[in-house]
Design a protein around this motif. Sequence first.
Motif, PDB file in Angstrom:
ATOM      1  N   HIS A  99       1.068  -1.124   0.121  1.00 15.52           N
ATOM      2  CA  HIS A  99      -0.049  -0.010   0.019  1.00 15.52           C
ATOM      3  C   HIS A  99       0.858   1.465   0.108  1.00 15.52           C
ATOM      4  O   HIS A  99       1.897   1.393   0.718  1.00 15.52           O
ATOM      5  N   ARG A 100       0.477   2.241  -0.847  1.00 12.87           N
ATOM      6  CA  ARG A 100       0.923   3.705  -0.802  1.00 12.87           C
ATOM      7  C   ARG A 100       0.102   4.595  -0.864  1.00 12.87           C
ATOM      8  O   ARG A 100      -0.920   4.709  -1.895  1.00 12.87           O
ATOM      9  N   GLY A 101       0.089   5.217   0.096  1.00 14.88           N
ATOM     10  CA  GLY A 101      -1.048   6.385   0.234  1.00 14.88           C
ATOM     11  C   GLY A 101      -0.839   7.807  -0.620  1.00 14.88           C
ATOM     12  O   GLY A 101      -0.031   7.648  -1.595  1.00 14.88           O
ATOM     13  N   ALA A 105      -4.125   6.637  -3.996  1.00 13.11           N
ATOM     14  CA  ALA A 105      -3.552   5.567  -3.385  1.00 13.11           C
ATOM     15  C   ALA A 105      -3.432   4.201  -4.169  1.00 13.11           C
ATOM     16  O   ALA A 105      -4.197   4.037  -5.132  1.00 13.11           O
ATOM     17  N   ASP A 107      -2.817  -0.008  -4.229  1.00  9.11           N
ATOM     18  CA  ASP A 107      -2.841  -1.115  -3.611  1.00  9.11           C
ATOM     19  C   ASP A 107      -2.488  -2.425  -4.479  1.00  9.11           C
ATOM     20  O   ASP A 107      -3.222  -2.492  -5.645  1.00  9.11           O
TER      21      ASP A 107
END
Length: 119
Positions: A99-101, A105, A107
């Motif tokens: 996960h990267r915000g 975002a 996923d």
Amino acid sequence: QVQLVESGGGLVQPGGSLGLSCAASGFTFSGYAMSWYRQAPGKERELVAVIATDGGRTNYADSVKGRFTISRDNAKKTLYLQMNSLEPEDTAVYYCNAHRGGFVATDYWGKGTLVTVSS
């Protein structure tokens, strides 16, 4: 091509241990928080453990605290989950998540590996 490939699942007796691995490729592994989720038969997918990008912070579901340990090796682009004192309630398919915000975002999910705890 992004890939998350879990391995290490299998059948284990109650009280036993098992180690899962998740090999990542196709994206900047060190830039993503990584998590393990699980989904038991007839239940919703739940978060098991999460680890920050540098491995400095971790968090666990109450049900696995003190029994499971999440870790990562950014050089090897691999996520791990060491599971001890396994219980039948831990039986599930275990999924790896990246996960990267941010504004958008991102996923990524693996296909899962089955863990069965039974005598």
